[in-house]
Design a protein around this motif. Structure first.
Motif, short mmCIF file in Angstrom:
data_model
loop_
_atom_site.label_atom_id
_atom_site.label_comp_id
_atom_site.label_asym_id
_atom_site.label_seq_id
_atom_site.Cartn_x
_atom_site.Cartn_y
_atom_site.Cartn_z
N HIS A 325 128.11 60.12 6.10
CA HIS A 325 128.33 60.35 4.67
C HIS A 325 128.80 59.04 4.03
N GLY A 331 132.19 62.76 7.50
CA GLY A 331 131.01 63.47 7.03
C GLY A 331 129.73 62.95 7.67
N GLY A 396 127.36 66.10 -1.10
CA GLY A 396 126.84 64.78 -0.74
C GLY A 396 125.58 64.49 -1.50
N TRP A 405 125.11 68.31 4.15
CA TRP A 405 126.17 67.37 4.54
C TRP A 405 127.32 68.20 5.12
#
Length: 467
Positions: A325, A331, A396, A405
């Motif tokens: 992420h 993430g 996300g 995500w």
């Protein structure tokens, strides 16, 4: 989902109160009926409906085998006859559940009627001597929530074991050359676990596609379903091929008795059909037939396990661990070209074009967020394990394909596990917490549970009824 059937074999020992053991066996029978549990009883084989005689045990085993029970439940109405429990459990080779009702206060003369807990200690020891794995449900009263939850979880464990032991995977084509990571040992899977592969060449698939197109009915029905439930951004001819591919894969899976499939989704297929198979995979996944990409046999096994643990309440999805992420240190993006089932989507999906290919037939939609279980059955050098843990969906950036995500407790720890193995970049997710069920099922299928977060004691506490 097939019904899970329990063998019900309450047990007693002669030196403790037989009437109280009968009483609690009958109360347990009634509780199971209230919970809508399907079970095979022994009340027609044992005079008091309880297991404690070896002659009865032989007849009970014959009945349970004939009725194809998926697990056996041994309530200890009093101390119980531990060697009869062990003999029956050893012979049947299905998951075993031990439990006894909590004992009452001793009476005014200091007399105890049942000593159920004490008997459970003895039975556990003898089962270990017999080499029989078992599940223990905490010593509690029938009305305690731990009882209902324990029965429900054990049924799910039985479902996982049943599905795993009968797994036969339709392998459509060899793995793509570039995907050395998805190679598997077919002989070892059969020898260790009884998992069978049914390999077919791509020409067998294309011949079946031509046949179902000529038949017409199922193809037309699937096209109508797609137009109702998806935004269709492909031509009518391309949609017809997608529908025919879906029908053909279903026919071949049924023909070879398979409960999952793995397809060589690129790139020979595109030269033959002019489409990506993702949307067809999505349709079959929604129906409860797991289909995974890139001929990932271990991924198909994982999907079977997740679906069975979910007891038909949620569909699973096959994903790549892809990129971290951009803003969340824990993430990660789970994504694939578009095989995820419709019920996972957060909005109406589109059948269109994927990220990395110029052929139509992929599905595009973000998945629902919420709590998920992520898992991966895999192995190398003769050792197999099941990676499993929880994640939650988070916001996300937009990306192509089917995606979500997710956030985990410690991505660096998980990342190291994925790189160091025996795992790869593929996993299976399901919108349900089935970590305890899969963890418990591992003891019956001969696979090591591998939790990617250090929560094993939390999982064991849940299984003990503490949380």
């Amino acid at each position: 989902m097939d019904k899970v059937i329990l063998g019900f074999a309450p047990t007693r020992r002669s030196i403790f109160s037989a009437p109280d053991a009968v009483k609690y066996a009958n109360l347990t029978r009634e509780k199971l009926r209230q919970l809508n549990v399907e079970f095979v009883d022994i009340d027609d084989l044992a005079e008091d409906g309880l297991l404690h005689d070896d002659g009865d045990r032989i007849r009970i085993a014959e009945k349970f085998r004939a009725e194809k029970v998926d697990g056996v439940f041994f309530p200890h109405g009093n101390f119980g006859t531990e060697y009869e429990v062990a003999r029956l459990a050893k012979e049947l080779n299905v998951p075993v559940l031990l439990w006894g009702p909590r004992d009452e206060r001793p009476d005014e003369n200091g007399i105890r009627l049942r000593d159920s807990q004490c008997g459970l200690f003895a039975t556990g020891k003898v089962l270990r001597r017999f080499g029989v794995p078992f599940t223990y449900m905490t010593n509690c009263r029938l009305e305690n929530p731990q009882f209902s939850r324990g029965i429900r979880d054990f049924l799910a464990v039985c479902n996982v074991v049943k599905a795993f032991r009968r797994t036969r995977i339709l392998q459509i084509g060899p793995r793509p050359f570039d995907f050395w990571s998805t190679m598997c040992n077919e002989g070892e899977l059969l020898e260790k676990f009884g998992i069978q592969l049914s390999p077919i060449p791509l020409p067998e698939l294309t011949a079946e596609i031509r046949r179902v197109k000529e038949e017409g009915t199922r193809v037309a029905e699937t096209m109508a379903y797609c137009r109702e439930h998806f935004h269709v951004a492909v031509s009518g001819e391309q949609l017809e091929t997608i529908a025919a591919l879906k029908a053909a894969m279903r026919t071949l899976a049924d023909k070879y008795g398979c409960n999952a499939a793995a397809i060589q989704c690129w790139n020979a297929l595109q030269g033959e059909l002019g489409i990506m198979p993702c949307a067809a995979n999505s349709l079959l996944n929604e129906e409860g037939l797991p289909v995974v990409c890139e001929t990932d046999i271990h991924g198909a096994v994982t999907a079977v396990l997740a679906e069975a643990a979910g007891m038909g309440e949620s569909r699973s999805f096959f994903a790549d661990w892809t990129v971290r992420h951009p803003d969340n240190e824990n993430g990660e993006l789970l994504q694939h070209c578009g095989p995820w089932p419709l019920s996972c989507a957060a909005c109406k999906p589109t059948i269109g074009y994927p990220l990395a290919f110029d052929y139509p037939g992929a599905v595009e939609a973000p998945a629902r967020q919420g709590t998920m279980t992520l898992c991966r059955f895999d192995g190398d050098n003769g050792e197999y394990s099941l990676l499993l843990g929880n994640a939650k969906g988070v916001d996300g950036p937009y990306t192509k394909g089917t995606y979500v995500w997710v956030e985990v407790a410690n991505l660096k720890r998980l990342e190291a596990k994925l790189v160091e193995g025996p795992y790869i970049h593929h996993c299976v997710g399901i919108h349900k917490d089935v970590v305890p069920v899969l963890y418990e099922a591992c003891k019956y299928i001969g696979v090591r549970p591998d939790l990617y977060d250090p929560v094993e004691e939390d999982v064991r506490a849940y299984l003990r009824g503490e949380t």
